[in-house]
Design a protein around this motif. Sequence first.
Motif, PDB file in Angstrom:
ATOM      1  N   GLN A  86       0.880  -1.233   0.253  1.00  0.00           N
ATOM      2  CA  GLN A  86      -0.095   0.127  -0.002  1.00  0.00           C
ATOM      3  C   GLN A  86       0.715   1.358  -0.094  1.00  0.00           C
ATOM      4  N   SER A 138     -11.585  17.063   9.736  1.00  0.00           N
ATOM      5  CA  SER A 138     -12.393  15.962   9.290  1.00  0.00           C
ATOM      6  C   SER A 138     -11.837  14.377   9.635  1.00  0.00           C
ATOM      7  N   ARG A 150     -14.241  12.335  11.616  1.00  0.00           N
ATOM      8  CA  ARG A 150     -14.608  11.159  10.888  1.00  0.00           C
ATOM      9  C   ARG A 150     -14.713   9.911  11.957  1.00  0.00           C
ATOM     10  N   ASN A 190     -18.005   7.973  13.639  1.00  0.00           N
ATOM     11  CA  ASN A 190     -18.296   6.511  13.323  1.00  0.00           C
ATOM     12  C   ASN A 190     -18.106   5.730  14.562  1.00  0.00           C
ATOM     13  N   THR A 248     -17.556  -1.623  10.787  1.00  0.00           N
ATOM     14  CA  THR A 248     -17.150   0.198  10.486  1.00  0.00           C
ATOM     15  C   THR A 248     -15.983   0.176  11.146  1.00  0.00           C
ATOM     16  N   VAL A 282     -13.246  -0.696   8.812  1.00  0.00           N
ATOM     17  CA  VAL A 282     -13.149   0.078   7.612  1.00  0.00           C
ATOM     18  C   VAL A 282     -12.432   1.423   8.035  1.00  0.00           C
ATOM     19  N   GLN A 283     -13.013   2.015   9.179  1.00  0.00           N
ATOM     20  CA  GLN A 283     -12.356   3.192   9.669  1.00  0.00           C
ATOM     21  C   GLN A 283     -11.110   3.203   9.958  1.00  0.00           C
ATOM     22  N   TYR A 315      -8.957   1.422   8.266  1.00  0.00           N
ATOM     23  CA  TYR A 315      -8.203   1.249   7.097  1.00  0.00           C
ATOM     24  C   TYR A 315      -8.232   2.622   6.489  1.00  0.00           C
ATOM     25  N   ILE A 316      -9.248   3.302   6.454  1.00  0.00           N
ATOM     26  CA  ILE A 316      -9.631   4.645   5.822  1.00  0.00           C
ATOM     27  C   ILE A 316      -8.690   5.681   6.548  1.00  0.00           C
ATOM     28  N   LEU A 327      -5.623   7.467   4.530  1.00  0.00           N
ATOM     29  CA  LEU A 327      -5.681   8.903   4.394  1.00  0.00           C
ATOM     30  C   LEU A 327      -4.476   9.457   4.994  1.00  0.00           C
ATOM     31  N   VAL A 378     -13.483   3.273   0.538  1.00  0.00           N
ATOM     32  CA  VAL A 378     -13.140   4.126   1.244  1.00  0.00           C
ATOM     33  C   VAL A 378     -14.104   5.339   0.664  1.00  0.00           C
ATOM     34  N   GLU A 411     -20.193   8.804   3.850  1.00  0.00           N
ATOM     35  CA  GLU A 411     -20.942   8.645   5.171  1.00  0.00           C
ATOM     36  C   GLU A 411     -20.507   9.784   6.305  1.00  0.00           C
ATOM     37  N   THR A 412     -19.206  10.142   6.000  1.00  0.00           N
ATOM     38  CA  THR A 412     -18.796  11.138   7.038  1.00  0.00           C
ATOM     39  C   THR A 412     -19.739  12.548   7.107  1.00  0.00           C
ATOM     40  N   ILE A 421     -22.269  11.450   9.296  1.00  0.00           N
ATOM     41  CA  ILE A 421     -21.743  11.632  10.611  1.00  0.00           C
ATOM     42  C   ILE A 421     -21.474  12.966  11.143  1.00  0.00           C
ATOM     43  N   TYR A 422     -21.013  13.855  10.270  1.00  0.00           N
ATOM     44  CA  TYR A 422     -21.010  15.273  10.628  1.00  0.00           C
ATOM     45  C   TYR A 422     -22.258  15.810  11.316  1.00  0.00           C
TER      46      TYR A 422
END
Lengths: 231, 81, 242
Positions: A65, A159, A163, A167, A197, A200-201, A203-204, A208, B54, B60-61, B64-65
């Motif tokens: 990655q 953000s 985020r 979540n 979730t 995934v979060q 990983y995100i 990012l 992703v 979805e964020t 969520i906000y």
Amino acid sequence: MTGSPLDLSVAFSVGPVAVSEPVVITWGIIVFLGLGSWLLTRRMEARAGTGQAVLELVVGALDDQIRAAVGHDPARFRTLVGTLFLFILTANWSSLVPGIEPPTAHLETDAALAGIVFAATIWFGITSRGLGGYLRGFAEPSWVMLPLNLVEQITRTFSLMVRLFGNVMSGVFVVGIVLSLAGLLVPIPLMALDLLTGAVQAYIFATLALVFIASAVSDGRPTPPTGKETS
Amino acid sequence: MISIEALSVIMAAIAVSFGAIGPALAEGRAVASAMEAIARQPEAAGTISRTLFVGLAMIETMAIYCLVIALLLLFANPYVG
Amino acid sequence: MGFDWITLAFQAVNVLILLAILRHFLFRPVARIIAERQAAIARTLDEAEKARAAAAKAGEDARAEAERTAAARHDALARARAEAEAQAATILEAARDEAEKIKAAAREEARAEQRRAEAEQLARTGALALDLAERLMQSLPEDRRVAGYAARLAQVLASLPADRRRALFDSETPQLIAPRPLGPAEAAEVQAALAPYFATTPPVSVDPGLIAGLELRGRHGSIGNSLRHDLTRIAQVARNEG
């Protein structure tokens, strides 16, 4: 539903310093991860066993990655990105343990993580391009973009923080509400969704962070995360 | 004259409901496009689905906000005495 | 709600500690072991490459050795063949010589045999002729066996040179041989023929083997004046010619 999900409960106090519950849970996660990796990597051999093979698979995927995003030697960023992913994943999944609330469900932990990513972005940008090069990167593609780029640095960090917090916290909140309505078996699908979730979060967040670092290391534009291997 | 607490609750509900509409539509479009792309190029399914996840999380964020705003209104409203 | 800055600081420090711990206990060892394995794989590949090269070289050597061996064998074979051919030629030559010799010997023997056979034949023929002549003479009148021979004897004596005649008969008187006792007329005729050469009349002895004729026999030689002598000479001439 006992109270606000935003409130912190203090575990214990040392003098004037109040140590909150997420901090204690984070210590537990540190001990768990440190002990686990020590046990797994204690006896490493060229002929890999099952545990070692899994570890090598994870690290290899991580390297792939990083290589796909940054384009060169993954050793510099491997520790940061891997630690972020492992910590967030473990913290998100710690909600499975009864009585433990994930530390990532509290804004302070997410803020710390996002702040570390922010600092790492600046650090890697300066070390790989020099101070002048890094600062010139904000004026690309033209100097008109300078305020927007500066604001972007703040907003994307914010953000990132919100985020993850939203979540995980919403998951914990929803499970808490459902638990207060029907205690048996009903929360299980929601908890499974929580696991997905959380993964995934994690990983995100790691991806990012990697994209931000890659954009700081190369030039202005953040490259989209692309990979050759299947997920 | 309704109280500020009642207004906060109503506004929280409005924020979550309207904040869910846009991300729902966007996620539907994203998933549909991803399905089309996978149908056209099954060998790229891995990359597409990872990028889709992703992207979905990004979209979805937004919801969520809105949820965070609603929670702030409900639990951390600075105007409530 | 409030934002707890102390917790923020704690968490930041916690994450940094976790970073250090995982760096030391997880990522470094795993990366090292991966690198080690890759190095080992590269080394193994190199070794395999080297081994393959060595095997190829060994095969090349073996092939060259085999070729050399084959060439040597070919040479040895050629040499052996040449030697064998030479030997065979020698043996053949010797055999041919031997055969030639044997053939020549056989031919020689055959010729000798033939000669002997011819001689025998001639001898038999001569004997037969003598026999026939004897029979013939016996059936003829008695005087035929002496008549005319006295004149022939005188002729021969006359044709002989004096020294030869002397050498033959020296001084002594030779013996006269007749096939049968001479009659008075015959004796006189002989005496008359010999008188010029001999002082005394030679004594007469009888030998029926003469068949017909008169012979003079001295110590050193004789004058063959008889049918037997003639026949024998003919037979001899025939043998020499054959």
